[in-house]
Design a protein around this motif. Structure first.
Motif, short mmCIF file in Angstrom:
data_model
loop_
_atom_site.label_atom_id
_atom_site.label_comp_id
_atom_site.label_asym_id
_atom_site.label_seq_id
_atom_site.Cartn_x
_atom_site.Cartn_y
_atom_site.Cartn_z
N GLY A 110 0.98 -1.15 -0.01
CA GLY A 110 -0.01 0.23 0.11
C GLY A 110 0.80 1.29 -0.08
N ASP A 208 -7.47 6.84 -0.18
CA ASP A 208 -6.71 5.74 0.24
C ASP A 208 -7.45 4.86 1.52
N SER A 241 -2.65 -6.01 2.46
CA SER A 241 -1.85 -6.30 3.74
C SER A 241 -2.60 -6.25 4.91
N LYS A 242 -3.92 -5.75 4.91
CA LYS A 242 -4.52 -5.58 6.21
C LYS A 242 -5.77 -6.56 6.29
C1 LIG Z 1 -1.08 0.63 6.33
C2 LIG Z 1 -1.45 1.74 5.42
C3 LIG Z 1 -0.75 2.07 4.30
C4 LIG Z 1 0.21 0.93 3.76
O1 LIG Z 1 -0.08 -0.19 3.50
P1 LIG Z 1 0.76 -1.46 3.32
O2 LIG Z 1 0.21 -2.24 2.42
O3 LIG Z 1 0.95 -2.03 4.77
O4 LIG Z 1 2.03 -0.77 2.78
C5 LIG Z 1 -1.38 3.04 3.29
N1 LIG Z 1 -2.14 3.95 3.83
C6 LIG Z 1 -2.93 3.77 5.07
C7 LIG Z 1 -3.72 4.80 5.59
C8 LIG Z 1 -2.55 2.76 5.65
O5 LIG Z 1 -3.04 2.58 7.06
#
Ligand SMILES: *Cc1c(COP(=O)(O)O)cnc(C)c1O
Length: 394
Positions: A110, A208, A241-242
């Motif tokens: 992300g 986002d 990723s979450k």
């Molecule tokens: C966690 C997060 C990201 C990054 O995501 P990853 O896949 O962990 O790199 C981007 N934007 C927000 C708002 C996030 O919370």
């Protein structure tokens, strides 16, 4: 003898130690689960982003293992040279269909999705209107673009409008950008009002949805779906990723926009593609999002229960409206001490202080998941109340 030119960093670390913000990395010694083993201790895990419990799901693991058997461990190149698997394209088509958009590109994370996209679509003659609490990856993307950055106070639509109004007639493109769900406070961005502003002032609208992917909207389609804003957000970023449980970031939009990113987004061009196991596991996760929406219902049932009980206990949880629930304690040292004491009692919740959040707004952050049982949440609440009273935080 040569003097270590990096010695000043050790002095900085000593400063962190002195002000109580020095942090050691906790080691996870098994899968990420509602109760996980960290540093040799079984603790209730309220510190992960594993919203739907997919990180250790058998279907994702089977898919990953099968993909390794068929395609190997790595891809051998970046996407644009020779590292695009048919599976990469399948995942992008799958996400585009899921999000009801023309096209999608998957990035390594992300973080790279945000940083790579903002810096690819804007240049130094352009303008970015950005919420002050937007994620670090957006901020880095804005800086890399060299566009002029106009920050508005958190969720303040009126000031965002003033900034846009002041740019009427000023040359350059305008990008209005917000997190869908804010990662430290757990509130939802004012997307309908921001979309209306973007339309009124001819700005590109970007959201986002890292913490909303798999959490908000039908089957976890994100904030655009949650608010019924299909067709009105030009750039939707999400994460794999979450809630999706694996690794990666994606960007959704028109076909031309996505093809442009294939040509110009630097992390896409200059960093190797996802290994087969990652992509296969993500595909399996989208199967589950579509076939088992009850996971998302369980997440929200746990969220409502946990928030209600925290409020009854008298904790200050701020403006959260999602599974991310901060508990405010004041200064960073207090947040870290609270987190440490909770861990010793069997509960893992991260302490977060300045500079990640403003001075005086330090907190521990809790995130419940779909797979926590009511009994685990009750035990967590009991530990929180007991430790907070002991530390005179309640
Ligand atoms: C966690 C997060 C990201 C990054 O995501 P990853 O896949 O962990 O790199 C981007 N934007 C927000 C708002 C996030 O919370």
């Amino acid at each position: 003898m040569r003097i270590d030119p990096l010695a000043y960093l050790g002095e900085q670390l000593n400063e962190f130690r002195a002000n109580g913000t020095y942090q050691r990395l906790r080691e996870l010694q098994g899968p990420c689960e509602p109760v996980s083993k960290y540093d040799g201790k079984e603790v209730i895990n309220l510190a992960s982003n594993n919203y739907l419990g997919l990180a250790n799901h058998p279907k994702l693991k089977e898919a990953a293992i099968a993909a390794i058997g068929k395609f190997g461990a790595g891809t051998g190149a970046v996407r644009t040279i020779s590292g695009t698997l048919d599976m990469h394209m399948e995942l992008e088509r799958r996400i585009a269909a899921f999000k009801h958009v023309e096209a999608c590109v998957v990035f390594q994370s992300g973080f790279t999705a945000n940083a790579g996209t903002v810096s690819a679509v804007l240049g130094k003659e352009d303008h970015i209107i950005s919420d002050e609490l937007n994620h670090a990856s957006i901020i880095d993307g804005c800086r890399l673009s060299r566009a002029k950055i106009h920050v508005f106070p958190h969720a303040d639509v009126a000031v965002a409008e003033e900034k846009l109004a002041a740019l009427v007639g000023v040359p350059g493109r305008k990008l209005l950008i917000t997190d869908g769900v804010f990662s430290m406070d757990g509130d939802i961005g004012p997307l309908p009002a921001l979309c209306a502003l973007a339309e009124k002032y001819g700005a590109i609208m970007m959201v986002d949805d890292a913490h909303s992917s798999g959490v908000l909207g039908r089957n976890g389609r994100g904030t655009v779906d949650h608010f019924g804003l299909h067709g009105r957000v030009d750039i939707q970023v999400g994460t794999l990723s979450k809630a999706v449980g694996v690794l990666g970031g994606y960007v959704c939009g028109t076909k031309d926009f996505i093809e442009y990113l294939y040509h110009r987004a630097r992390p896409f061009l200059f960093s190797t593609s996802h290994p087969p196991a990652v992509t296969a596991a993500c595909l399996a996760a989208f199967d589950l999002l579509e076939s088992e929406p009850e996971r998302i219902e369980a997440l929200w049932a746990n969220t409502r229960y946990f928030k209600e009980e925290l409020a009854k206990l008298g904790f200050d949880t701020g403006r959260s409206e999602t599974p991310i629930t901060p508990i405010f304690v004041g200064e960073a040292a207090a947040a870290h001490a609270f987190s440490k004491a909770l861990f010793e009692e069997g509960l893992f919740a991260t302490g977060i202080g300045f500079p990640t959040v403003p001075q005086g707004k330090a907190r521990i952050r809790t995130i419940v998941t779909a797979t926590h049982t009511r009994e685990q949440l009750d035990r967590a609440l009991e530990i929180l109340a007991r430790v907070a009273r002991r530390m005179e935080l309640l």
